[in-house]
Scaffold this motif. Sequence first.
Motif, PDB file in Angstrom:
ATOM      1  N   MET A 122     -51.174-107.794  53.290  1.00 12.77           N
ATOM      2  CA  MET A 122     -50.160-107.378  52.326  1.00 12.77           C
ATOM      3  C   MET A 122     -48.902-106.883  53.033  1.00 12.77           C
ATOM      4  O   MET A 122     -47.774-107.167  52.604  1.00 12.77           O
ATOM      5  CB  MET A 122     -50.692-106.249  51.423  1.00 12.77           C
ATOM      6  N   GLY A 123     -49.082-106.157  54.130  1.00  9.10           N
ATOM      7  CA  GLY A 123     -47.931-105.649  54.871  1.00  9.10           C
ATOM      8  C   GLY A 123     -47.067-106.780  55.408  1.00  9.10           C
ATOM      9  O   GLY A 123     -45.834-106.763  55.300  1.00  9.10           O
ATOM     10  N   ALA A 124     -47.726-107.781  55.984  1.00 10.77           N
ATOM     11  CA  ALA A 124     -46.991-108.915  56.564  1.00 10.77           C
ATOM     12  C   ALA A 124     -46.312-109.741  55.476  1.00 10.77           C
ATOM     13  O   ALA A 124     -45.134-110.122  55.596  1.00 10.77           O
ATOM     14  CB  ALA A 124     -47.950-109.799  57.362  1.00 10.77           C
ATOM     15  N   VAL A 125     -47.055-110.021  54.416  1.00 12.79           N
ATOM     16  CA  VAL A 125     -46.510-110.842  53.332  1.00 12.79           C
ATOM     17  C   VAL A 125     -45.362-110.114  52.644  1.00 12.79           C
ATOM     18  O   VAL A 125     -44.322-110.712  52.339  1.00 12.79           O
ATOM     19  CB  VAL A 125     -47.626-111.190  52.319  1.00 12.79           C
ATOM     20  N   LYS A 126     -45.540-108.816  52.442  1.00 19.90           N
ATOM     21  CA  LYS A 126     -44.489-108.027  51.793  1.00 19.90           C
ATOM     22  C   LYS A 126     -43.210-108.044  52.629  1.00 19.90           C
ATOM     23  O   LYS A 126     -42.096-108.203  52.106  1.00 19.90           O
ATOM     24  CB  LYS A 126     -44.967-106.586  51.604  1.00 19.90           C
ATOM     25  N   ALA A 127     -43.374-107.900  53.951  1.00 18.34           N
ATOM     26  CA  ALA A 127     -42.208-107.883  54.841  1.00 18.34           C
ATOM     27  C   ALA A 127     -41.457-109.211  54.771  1.00 18.34           C
ATOM     28  O   ALA A 127     -40.224-109.246  54.719  1.00 18.34           O
ATOM     29  CB  ALA A 127     -42.644-107.584  56.275  1.00 18.34           C
ATOM     30  N   HIS A 128     -42.205-110.305  54.768  1.00 15.93           N
ATOM     31  CA  HIS A 128     -41.550-111.623  54.728  1.00 15.93           C
ATOM     32  C   HIS A 128     -40.937-111.887  53.362  1.00 15.93           C
ATOM     33  O   HIS A 128     -39.802-112.377  53.260  1.00 15.93           O
ATOM     34  CB  HIS A 128     -42.551-112.727  55.076  1.00 15.93           C
ATOM     35  N   HIS A 129     -41.690-111.567  52.301  1.00 13.56           N
ATOM     36  CA  HIS A 129     -41.208-111.797  50.934  1.00 13.56           C
ATOM     37  C   HIS A 129     -39.923-111.015  50.671  1.00 13.56           C
ATOM     38  O   HIS A 129     -38.975-111.535  50.061  1.00 13.56           O
ATOM     39  CB  HIS A 129     -42.294-111.387  49.939  1.00 13.56           C
ATOM     40  N   GLU A 130     -39.887-109.796  51.181  1.00 17.38           N
ATOM     41  CA  GLU A 130     -38.702-108.950  50.976  1.00 17.38           C
ATOM     42  C   GLU A 130     -37.473-109.568  51.637  1.00 17.38           C
ATOM     43  O   GLU A 130     -36.356-109.511  51.104  1.00 17.38           O
ATOM     44  CB  GLU A 130     -38.975-107.565  51.555  1.00 17.38           C
ATOM     45  N   ARG A 131     -37.680-110.160  52.806  1.00 16.74           N
ATOM     46  CA  ARG A 131     -36.560-110.834  53.480  1.00 16.74           C
ATOM     47  C   ARG A 131     -36.040-111.967  52.595  1.00 16.74           C
ATOM     48  O   ARG A 131     -34.837-112.192  52.504  1.00 16.74           O
ATOM     49  CB  ARG A 131     -37.012-111.435  54.802  1.00 16.74           C
ATOM     50  N   ALA A 132     -36.958-112.673  51.962  1.00 22.27           N
ATOM     51  CA  ALA A 132     -36.542-113.800  51.120  1.00 22.27           C
ATOM     52  C   ALA A 132     -35.707-113.309  49.940  1.00 22.27           C
ATOM     53  O   ALA A 132     -34.711-113.932  49.566  1.00 22.27           O
ATOM     54  CB  ALA A 132     -37.774-114.562  50.629  1.00 22.27           C
ATOM     55  N   THR A 133     -36.110-112.189  49.356  1.00 19.96           N
ATOM     56  CA  THR A 133     -35.361-111.671  48.194  1.00 19.96           C
ATOM     57  C   THR A 133     -33.970-111.208  48.607  1.00 19.96           C
ATOM     58  O   THR A 133     -33.060-111.163  47.785  1.00 19.96           O
ATOM     59  CB  THR A 133     -36.107-110.504  47.525  1.00 19.96           C
ATOM     60  N   LYS A 134     -33.819-110.894  49.874  1.00 22.23           N
ATOM     61  CA  LYS A 134     -32.512-110.434  50.369  1.00 22.23           C
ATOM     62  C   LYS A 134     -31.725-111.551  51.049  1.00 22.23           C
ATOM     63  O   LYS A 134     -30.637-111.325  51.572  1.00 22.23           O
ATOM     64  CB  LYS A 134     -32.704-109.284  51.358  1.00 22.23           C
ATOM     65  N   GLY A 135     -32.307-112.741  51.091  1.00 20.83           N
ATOM     66  CA  GLY A 135     -31.621-113.864  51.734  1.00 20.83           C
ATOM     67  C   GLY A 135     -31.562-113.761  53.240  1.00 20.83           C
ATOM     68  O   GLY A 135     -30.659-114.319  53.878  1.00 20.83           O
ATOM     69  N   GLU A 136     -32.542-113.080  53.815  1.00 23.51           N
ATOM     70  CA  GLU A 136     -32.524-112.876  55.260  1.00 23.51           C
ATOM     71  C   GLU A 136     -33.293-113.970  55.988  1.00 23.51           C
ATOM     72  O   GLU A 136     -33.998-114.772  55.376  1.00 23.51           O
ATOM     73  CB  GLU A 136     -33.117-111.500  55.583  1.00 23.51           C
ATOM     74  N   ALA A 137     -33.145-113.976  57.307  1.00 25.73           N
ATOM     75  CA  ALA A 137     -33.829-114.991  58.121  1.00 25.73           C
ATOM     76  C   ALA A 137     -35.334-114.744  58.115  1.00 25.73           C
ATOM     77  O   ALA A 137     -35.806-113.612  58.017  1.00 25.73           O
ATOM     78  CB  ALA A 137     -33.297-114.948  59.551  1.00 25.73           C
ATOM     79  N   GLY A 138     -36.093-115.843  58.263  1.00 28.80           N
ATOM     80  CA  GLY A 138     -37.542-115.740  58.237  1.00 28.80           C
ATOM     81  C   GLY A 138     -38.167-115.488  59.589  1.00 28.80           C
ATOM     82  O   GLY A 138     -39.338-115.088  59.665  1.00 28.80           O
ATOM     83  N   GLY A 139     -37.419-115.741  60.661  1.00 25.51           N
ATOM     84  CA  GLY A 139     -38.004-115.568  61.984  1.00 25.51           C
ATOM     85  C   GLY A 139     -36.962-115.703  63.077  1.00 25.51           C
ATOM     86  O   GLY A 139     -35.770-115.817  62.792  1.00 25.51           O
ATOM     87  N   PRO A 140     -37.412-115.755  64.327  1.00 30.27           N
ATOM     88  CA  PRO A 140     -36.486-115.775  65.470  1.00 30.27           C
ATOM     89  C   PRO A 140     -35.542-116.974  65.492  1.00 30.27           C
ATOM     90  O   PRO A 140     -34.457-116.896  66.072  1.00 30.27           O
ATOM     91  CB  PRO A 140     -37.421-115.841  66.682  1.00 30.27           C
ATOM     92  N   THR A 141     -35.922-118.089  64.871  1.00 25.79           N
ATOM     93  CA  THR A 141     -35.042-119.261  64.898  1.00 25.79           C
ATOM     94  C   THR A 141     -33.972-119.196  63.825  1.00 25.79           C
ATOM     95  O   THR A 141     -33.083-120.045  63.782  1.00 25.79           O
ATOM     96  CB  THR A 141     -35.838-120.571  64.720  1.00 25.79           C
ATOM     97  N   GLY A 142     -34.065-118.194  62.932  1.00 29.57           N
ATOM     98  CA  GLY A 142     -33.042-118.028  61.913  1.00 29.57           C
ATOM     99  C   GLY A 142     -33.260-118.820  60.640  1.00 29.57           C
ATOM    100  O   GLY A 142     -32.398-118.823  59.761  1.00 29.57           O
ATOM    101  N   HIS A 143     -34.395-119.489  60.511  1.00 31.82           N
ATOM    102  CA  HIS A 143     -34.654-120.244  59.276  1.00 31.82           C
ATOM    103  C   HIS A 143     -34.800-119.275  58.105  1.00 31.82           C
ATOM    104  O   HIS A 143     -35.148-118.105  58.291  1.00 31.82           O
ATOM    105  CB  HIS A 143     -35.925-121.081  59.431  1.00 31.82           C
ATOM    106  N   PRO A 144     -34.539-119.724  56.872  1.00 33.85           N
ATOM    107  CA  PRO A 144     -34.604-118.811  55.729  1.00 33.85           C
ATOM    108  C   PRO A 144     -36.022-118.316  55.465  1.00 33.85           C
ATOM    109  O   PRO A 144     -36.987-119.062  55.613  1.00 33.85           O
ATOM    110  CB  PRO A 144     -34.129-119.698  54.556  1.00 33.85           C
ATOM    111  N   ALA A 145     -36.145-117.063  55.081  1.00 33.21           N
ATOM    112  CA  ALA A 145     -37.444-116.540  54.660  1.00 33.21           C
ATOM    113  C   ALA A 145     -37.770-117.134  53.291  1.00 33.21           C
ATOM    114  O   ALA A 145     -36.875-117.594  52.573  1.00 33.21           O
ATOM    115  CB  ALA A 145     -37.395-115.017  54.575  1.00 33.21           C
ATOM    116  N   GLU A 146     -39.053-117.147  52.946  1.00 34.38           N
ATOM    117  CA  GLU A 146     -39.474-117.767  51.686  1.00 34.38           C
ATOM    118  C   GLU A 146     -40.258-116.773  50.818  1.00 34.38           C
ATOM    119  O   GLU A 146     -41.040-115.977  51.344  1.00 34.38           O
ATOM    120  CB  GLU A 146     -40.369-118.986  51.995  1.00 34.38           C
ATOM    121  N   ARG A 147     -40.070-116.873  49.524  1.00 34.77           N
ATOM    122  CA  ARG A 147     -40.819-116.023  48.593  1.00 34.77           C
ATOM    123  C   ARG A 147     -42.265-116.496  48.516  1.00 34.77           C
ATOM    124  O   ARG A 147     -42.527-117.683  48.395  1.00 34.77           O
ATOM    125  CB  ARG A 147     -40.206-116.084  47.201  1.00 34.77           C
ATOM    126  N   VAL A 148     -43.183-115.549  48.577  1.00 37.64           N
ATOM    127  CA  VAL A 148     -44.609-115.866  48.544  1.00 37.64           C
ATOM    128  C   VAL A 148     -45.094-115.846  47.104  1.00 37.64           C
ATOM    129  O   VAL A 148     -44.736-114.952  46.325  1.00 37.64           O
ATOM    130  CB  VAL A 148     -45.393-114.846  49.396  1.00 37.64           C
TER     131      VAL A 148
END
Lengths: 183, 132
Positions: free
Chosen positions: B25-51
């Motif tokens: 839940m911690g990992a998924v929440k962190a990634h999902h939150e990035r997606a809601t804010k339009g932030e990068a998903g990882g070191p390569t800068g690809h978009p984060a995605e909503r889970v």
Amino acid sequence: MLDPGMHLHHSYADAETHKEHHAVIAFQELSKLVTDYVMGASGSVTPPTTWYMALSTRAVSNYARDSAWNASATGTNITEIGTTTAAGYARQAIAKSINTGSIDWGTSTFDSTLSTGGQSTAADQVTFGAFSGAPSPNGANAFVLAGVSTLQTGPSYFAGDTAATRTFANGDTEKVTATLKAG
Amino acid sequence: MSYYEIITESGTSMVANYESDEEMMGAVKAHHERATKGEAGGPTGHPAERVVRVEKYSDHPANVSEGMSAEVAKKEFAALVDKLAEDGVVSMDQLAFEARLIGSPLVVEREDRQSSIYRAEAEEVFTEGWEN
């Protein structure tokens, strides 16, 4: 910008260096599939049930054609990230099929260029993550196509460098698209 | 340790290995939150995605036994022969190809874009818990 993954030129003939962005290597297991399985219909040298994409801490320049997985980041060993602390890391499956509805390989294409050509295929993009923190070891420098889901073990078929060292933290994902050219 | 297939709104499927549901839940929440804010998903800068869902397995969902019960195999192959037969003739090459697909741990067709890509049945499915 996404890592372009691997573009591997696998050839038995002497050829000029392919214009790759990153260093790549075909391991012995891939070559044996051609000699023993394709040519000789071997019952013991066979493709795995499923392909798996893995991440290694060591760049391709460290490897040899008979490199093996090992926790010791020395010699020609392939050392996987996340083996001490996974923090979400797991190998990602690629089906042994073409153009089905899940993650597998695309329709292959042909490059007739005599010196650098061959038949190419690209896997569907796989995604690692989401990481729950920093895996240990961390810092991916290469992608490795493997034959089992268990970390730090099993056959390896080919590898390619990442564009830069990828260090993961909480919430990160990582996308890889592998291409293979047989020429 | 358990394995979790994380599926995003766009249909991305990724398998992760966590010690607990809480870690997941911690990992998924962190990634999902990035997606809601339009932030990068990882070191390569690809978009984060909503889970949208997470499916839990005790083992890697692609790590299935190569064996199949004889009864199931009989039914699967009988159905395959019926499917491939044309004028009473079956191509052996086509039969061999289709037979390999039967044994694949990944599905040939997903039920929908946000369904699992694995044939294995999940022990538990999560569809919430990471939204703010």
